[in-house]
Design a protein around this motif. Sequence first.
Motif, PDB file in Angstrom:
ATOM      1  N   UNK A  77       1.576  -8.911 -11.279  1.00  0.00           N
ATOM      2  CA  UNK A  77       3.018  -8.923 -11.024  1.00  0.00           C
ATOM      3  C   UNK A  77       3.693  -7.686 -11.596  1.00  0.00           C
ATOM      4  N   UNK A  78       3.273  -7.267 -12.775  1.00  0.00           N
ATOM      5  CA  UNK A  78       3.852  -6.059 -13.368  1.00  0.00           C
ATOM      6  C   UNK A  78       3.554  -4.831 -12.512  1.00  0.00           C
ATOM      7  N   UNK A  79       2.312  -4.735 -12.065  1.00  0.00           N
ATOM      8  CA  UNK A  79       1.940  -3.602 -11.213  1.00  0.00           C
ATOM      9  C   UNK A  79       2.683  -3.636  -9.884  1.00  0.00           C
ATOM     10  N   UNK A  80       2.810  -4.816  -9.299  1.00  0.00           N
ATOM     11  CA  UNK A  80       3.518  -4.942  -8.030  1.00  0.00           C
ATOM     12  C   UNK A  80       4.991  -4.582  -8.195  1.00  0.00           C
ATOM     13  N   UNK A  97       7.911   3.942   6.840  1.00  0.00           N
ATOM     14  CA  UNK A  97       8.088   2.492   6.913  1.00  0.00           C
ATOM     15  C   UNK A  97       6.755   1.738   6.919  1.00  0.00           C
ATOM     16  N   UNK A  98       5.647   2.455   7.100  1.00  0.00           N
ATOM     17  CA  UNK A  98       4.325   1.818   7.071  1.00  0.00           C
ATOM     18  C   UNK A  98       4.033   1.197   5.713  1.00  0.00           C
ATOM     19  N   UNK A  99       4.712   1.677   4.679  1.00  0.00           N
ATOM     20  CA  UNK A  99       4.493   1.148   3.342  1.00  0.00           C
ATOM     21  C   UNK A  99       4.835  -0.337   3.274  1.00  0.00           C
ATOM     22  N   UNK A 100       5.751  -0.792   4.114  1.00  0.00           N
ATOM     23  CA  UNK A 100       6.105  -2.217   4.116  1.00  0.00           C
ATOM     24  C   UNK A 100       4.920  -3.075   4.546  1.00  0.00           C
ATOM     25  N   UNK A 101       4.196  -2.631   5.566  1.00  0.00           N
ATOM     26  CA  UNK A 101       2.999  -3.369   5.988  1.00  0.00           C
ATOM     27  C   UNK A 101       1.964  -3.399   4.867  1.00  0.00           C
ATOM     28  N   UNK A 102       1.822  -2.267   4.173  1.00  0.00           N
ATOM     29  CA  UNK A 102       0.874  -2.180   3.067  1.00  0.00           C
ATOM     30  C   UNK A 102       1.240  -3.182   1.966  1.00  0.00           C
ATOM     31  N   UNK A 103       2.523  -3.266   1.634  1.00  0.00           N
ATOM     32  CA  UNK A 103       2.974  -4.186   0.595  1.00  0.00           C
ATOM     33  C   UNK A 103       2.769  -5.633   1.030  1.00  0.00           C
ATOM     34  N   UNK A 104       3.042  -5.929   2.282  1.00  0.00           N
ATOM     35  CA  UNK A 104       2.843  -7.292   2.772  1.00  0.00           C
ATOM     36  C   UNK A 104       1.380  -7.712   2.673  1.00  0.00           C
ATOM     37  N   UNK A 106      -0.778  -6.537   0.546  1.00  0.00           N
ATOM     38  CA  UNK A 106      -1.051  -6.688  -0.885  1.00  0.00           C
ATOM     39  C   UNK A 106      -0.548  -8.037  -1.386  1.00  0.00           C
ATOM     40  N   UNK A 107       0.650  -8.425  -0.990  1.00  0.00           N
ATOM     41  CA  UNK A 107       1.201  -9.719  -1.404  1.00  0.00           C
ATOM     42  C   UNK A 107       0.376 -10.861  -0.861  1.00  0.00           C
ATOM     43  N   UNK A 108      -0.089 -10.729   0.382  1.00  0.00           N
ATOM     44  CA  UNK A 108      -0.952 -11.773   0.957  1.00  0.00           C
ATOM     45  C   UNK A 108      -2.242 -11.910   0.152  1.00  0.00           C
ATOM     46  N   UNK A 109      -2.808 -10.791  -0.295  1.00  0.00           N
ATOM     47  CA  UNK A 109      -4.024 -10.846  -1.114  1.00  0.00           C
ATOM     48  C   UNK A 109      -3.751 -11.573  -2.422  1.00  0.00           C
TER      49      UNK A 109
END
Length: 113
Positions: A77-80, A97-104, A106-109
């Motif tokens: 959580x701290x890293x995120x 805007x591709x970074x949003x897909x990357x974050x999603x 990561x959150x799913x993982x």
Amino acid sequence: MESEFENDELFEDNCCSHSNERKSHHSEKAKKNLVSRLNRIEGQVRGIKGLIEKDAYCDDVITQISATQAALNSVAKLLLEAHMKECVVDRIQEGDMEVLDEVLVTIQKLMKK
């Protein structure tokens, strides 16, 4: 909800570079904090191993595993948080805007755990 590091400036530097080589750039204070947390987690894992080797009561082992998982989740959580506040914001401001897909992803993982 207030961050664990609100006003603490642990993540004062950008956490990730924007070049093709993906790297984190955390402040020394932030790295020290994360490494300290991971060292404690490493000790918890060794403790769990010791409990199993000593045939400790299963419920006690499971409780320690749960505590270790919570500690790892805290590090994640701290890293995120740092990633989103620094890297993601910077990349969006640059028009990436591709970074949003990357974050999603990561959150799913993280949520699978």
